[in-house]
Design a protein around this motif. Sequence first.
Motif, PDB file in Angstrom:
ATOM      1  N   SER A 120     -10.997 -62.503  69.491  1.00  0.00           N
ATOM      2  CA  SER A 120     -10.134 -61.337  69.701  1.00  0.00           C
ATOM      3  C   SER A 120     -10.378 -60.731  71.084  1.00  0.00           C
ATOM      4  O   SER A 120     -10.007 -61.330  72.091  1.00  0.00           O
ATOM      5  CB  SER A 120     -10.360 -60.330  68.569  1.00  0.00           C
ATOM      6  OG  SER A 120      -9.381 -59.322  68.570  1.00  0.00           O
ATOM      7  N   ALA A 121     -11.011 -59.549  71.163  1.00  0.00           N
ATOM      8  CA  ALA A 121     -11.271 -58.928  72.462  1.00  0.00           C
ATOM      9  C   ALA A 121     -12.084 -59.838  73.371  1.00  0.00           C
ATOM     10  O   ALA A 121     -11.900 -59.839  74.591  1.00  0.00           O
ATOM     11  CB  ALA A 121     -11.997 -57.595  72.275  1.00  0.00           C
ATOM     12  N   GLY A 122     -12.986 -60.614  72.786  1.00  0.00           N
ATOM     13  CA  GLY A 122     -13.769 -61.560  73.574  1.00  0.00           C
ATOM     14  C   GLY A 122     -12.916 -62.636  74.203  1.00  0.00           C
ATOM     15  O   GLY A 122     -13.277 -63.202  75.241  1.00  0.00           O
ATOM     16  N   SER A 123     -11.771 -62.926  73.593  1.00  0.00           N
ATOM     17  CA  SER A 123     -10.816 -63.872  74.172  1.00  0.00           C
ATOM     18  C   SER A 123      -9.935 -63.198  75.219  1.00  0.00           C
ATOM     19  O   SER A 123      -9.710 -63.734  76.305  1.00  0.00           O
ATOM     20  CB  SER A 123      -9.940 -64.476  73.064  1.00  0.00           C
ATOM     21  OG  SER A 123     -10.702 -65.236  72.162  1.00  0.00           O
ATOM     22  N   ILE A 124      -9.426 -62.010  74.892  1.00  0.00           N
ATOM     23  CA  ILE A 124      -8.548 -61.289  75.826  1.00  0.00           C
ATOM     24  C   ILE A 124      -9.262 -61.011  77.138  1.00  0.00           C
ATOM     25  O   ILE A 124      -8.652 -61.049  78.212  1.00  0.00           O
ATOM     26  CB  ILE A 124      -8.068 -59.967  75.188  1.00  0.00           C
ATOM     27  CG1 ILE A 124      -7.268 -60.227  73.916  1.00  0.00           C
ATOM     28  CG2 ILE A 124      -7.225 -59.165  76.178  1.00  0.00           C
ATOM     29  CD1 ILE A 124      -7.011 -58.969  73.091  1.00  0.00           C
ATOM     30  N   ALA A 125     -10.569 -60.760  77.075  1.00  0.00           N
ATOM     31  CA  ALA A 125     -11.325 -60.329  78.258  1.00  0.00           C
ATOM     32  C   ALA A 125     -11.279 -61.329  79.406  1.00  0.00           C
ATOM     33  O   ALA A 125     -11.404 -60.929  80.575  1.00  0.00           O
ATOM     34  CB  ALA A 125     -12.776 -60.048  77.874  1.00  0.00           C
ATOM     35  N   VAL A 126     -11.108 -62.613  79.130  1.00  0.00           N
ATOM     36  CA  VAL A 126     -11.105 -63.602  80.221  1.00  0.00           C
ATOM     37  C   VAL A 126      -9.703 -63.878  80.742  1.00  0.00           C
ATOM     38  O   VAL A 126      -9.529 -64.675  81.664  1.00  0.00           O
ATOM     39  CB  VAL A 126     -11.786 -64.918  79.802  1.00  0.00           C
ATOM     40  CG1 VAL A 126     -13.239 -64.667  79.426  1.00  0.00           C
ATOM     41  CG2 VAL A 126     -11.043 -65.603  78.662  1.00  0.00           C
ATOM     42  N   THR A 127      -8.692 -63.232  80.178  1.00  0.00           N
ATOM     43  CA  THR A 127      -7.319 -63.394  80.657  1.00  0.00           C
ATOM     44  C   THR A 127      -7.034 -62.371  81.751  1.00  0.00           C
ATOM     45  O   THR A 127      -7.843 -61.469  81.990  1.00  0.00           O
ATOM     46  CB  THR A 127      -6.312 -63.232  79.501  1.00  0.00           C
ATOM     47  OG1 THR A 127      -6.211 -61.846  79.133  1.00  0.00           O
ATOM     48  CG2 THR A 127      -6.732 -64.057  78.288  1.00  0.00           C
ATOM     49  N   PRO A 128      -5.885 -62.445  82.414  1.00  0.00           N
ATOM     50  CA  PRO A 128      -5.613 -61.482  83.491  1.00  0.00           C
ATOM     51  C   PRO A 128      -5.230 -60.089  83.014  1.00  0.00           C
ATOM     52  O   PRO A 128      -5.410 -59.114  83.758  1.00  0.00           O
ATOM     53  CB  PRO A 128      -4.436 -62.122  84.250  1.00  0.00           C
ATOM     54  CG  PRO A 128      -4.373 -63.535  83.792  1.00  0.00           C
ATOM     55  CD  PRO A 128      -4.916 -63.550  82.407  1.00  0.00           C
ATOM     56  N   TYR A 129      -4.680 -59.950  81.802  1.00  0.00           N
ATOM     57  CA  TYR A 129      -4.119 -58.671  81.367  1.00  0.00           C
ATOM     58  C   TYR A 129      -4.624 -58.295  79.976  1.00  0.00           C
ATOM     59  O   TYR A 129      -4.783 -59.160  79.107  1.00  0.00           O
ATOM     60  CB  TYR A 129      -2.588 -58.719  81.364  1.00  0.00           C
ATOM     61  CG  TYR A 129      -2.011 -58.850  82.743  1.00  0.00           C
ATOM     62  CD1 TYR A 129      -1.765 -57.730  83.530  1.00  0.00           C
ATOM     63  CD2 TYR A 129      -1.751 -60.109  83.284  1.00  0.00           C
ATOM     64  CE1 TYR A 129      -1.261 -57.857  84.817  1.00  0.00           C
ATOM     65  CE2 TYR A 129      -1.252 -60.247  84.567  1.00  0.00           C
ATOM     66  CZ  TYR A 129      -1.004 -59.116  85.327  1.00  0.00           C
ATOM     67  OH  TYR A 129      -0.509 -59.244  86.614  1.00  0.00           O
ATOM     68  N   ASN A 130      -4.853 -57.009  79.788  1.00  0.00           N
ATOM     69  CA  ASN A 130      -5.380 -56.472  78.542  1.00  0.00           C
ATOM     70  C   ASN A 130      -4.246 -55.921  77.689  1.00  0.00           C
ATOM     71  O   ASN A 130      -3.715 -54.843  77.955  1.00  0.00           O
ATOM     72  CB  ASN A 130      -6.401 -55.368  78.857  1.00  0.00           C
ATOM     73  CG  ASN A 130      -6.933 -54.683  77.614  1.00  0.00           C
ATOM     74  OD1 ASN A 130      -6.720 -55.138  76.498  1.00  0.00           O
ATOM     75  ND2 ASN A 130      -7.624 -53.575  77.820  1.00  0.00           N
ATOM     76  N   CYS A 131      -3.897 -56.638  76.634  1.00  0.00           N
ATOM     77  CA  CYS A 131      -2.811 -56.192  75.764  1.00  0.00           C
ATOM     78  C   CYS A 131      -3.199 -54.987  74.917  1.00  0.00           C
ATOM     79  O   CYS A 131      -2.337 -54.343  74.301  1.00  0.00           O
ATOM     80  CB  CYS A 131      -2.340 -57.335  74.874  1.00  0.00           C
ATOM     81  SG  CYS A 131      -3.617 -57.968  73.743  1.00  0.00           S
ATOM     82  N   ASP A 132      -4.486 -54.651  74.871  1.00  0.00           N
ATOM     83  CA  ASP A 132      -4.977 -53.519  74.079  1.00  0.00           C
ATOM     84  C   ASP A 132      -5.288 -52.292  74.922  1.00  0.00           C
ATOM     85  O   ASP A 132      -5.973 -51.377  74.458  1.00  0.00           O
ATOM     86  CB  ASP A 132      -6.255 -53.929  73.329  1.00  0.00           C
ATOM     87  CG  ASP A 132      -5.978 -54.612  72.008  1.00  0.00           C
ATOM     88  OD1 ASP A 132      -4.805 -54.624  71.580  1.00  0.00           O
ATOM     89  OD2 ASP A 132      -6.923 -55.127  71.401  1.00  0.00           O
ATOM     90  N   ALA A 133      -4.807 -52.240  76.148  1.00  0.00           N
ATOM     91  CA  ALA A 133      -5.215 -51.184  77.078  1.00  0.00           C
ATOM     92  C   ALA A 133      -4.954 -49.780  76.528  1.00  0.00           C
ATOM     93  O   ALA A 133      -5.830 -48.905  76.594  1.00  0.00           O
ATOM     94  CB  ALA A 133      -4.522 -51.374  78.423  1.00  0.00           C
TER      95      ALA A 133
END
Length: 228
Positions: free
Chosen positions: A130-143
């Motif tokens: 989840s967040a551990g996956s999003i963190a390495v992408t360019p954009y934070n969908c949970d901002a």
Amino acid sequence: MKFLLTSSGICNPSISNALVDLLGKPIAEATALFVPTGVYPFPGGAERAWRAIHGRASIPLSQLGWKSLGILELTALPTIRQENWVPAVREADALLVWGGDVLYLTYWLRQSGLADLLPSLSDTVYVGVSAGSIAVTPYNCDADFDLGFVPDGSDMAQGAERALGLVDFTLYPHLNHPDMEDTDLPTIQKWASGIPVPTYAIDDNTAVKVVDGTVEVVSEGDWKLINP
């Protein structure tokens, strides 16, 4: 690095096989470091971290039968000499990065120095939840959600919508999760329409595998690629 970006851990045989393929050995012969940091901002965060570390959480990750498992606490690393923690990271077969608050996790990945180290770990498998996956992408969908947990007076909120950008797509996990009202496909598509890179919307039975920039979706569930 090699990435296995999951929504809900190693939750089915296909994702488990993908992990073994990336490791190049059985899990029982592989060493791992577990990063619980992202869950601390939430109510009950300390208990959630303990449950995740001890394999008491419902998401399969630490309890997979690793040869050895250690804790890598990002908030502690800035106070520790690098020669006392960097070798352990380099020697680990896998980094297991738990979920939680993407903004907090990304902040401490940077502050700890681990974010700078990650691109050099060519033999390490980064396993995100989840967040551990999003963190390495360019954009934070949970901002927008994450901003509600920023302490008063903290500079953490600056650039909340951006993450590390170690892969060239972004990720929206928990597609159509019954307990998460913002994970239906129309909501995800609306968010993705403002993002200039592809977005993978994945459910809890899906993962995205990345090796040398080549992306493969591993799924026993539902997912959708949304192009800009």
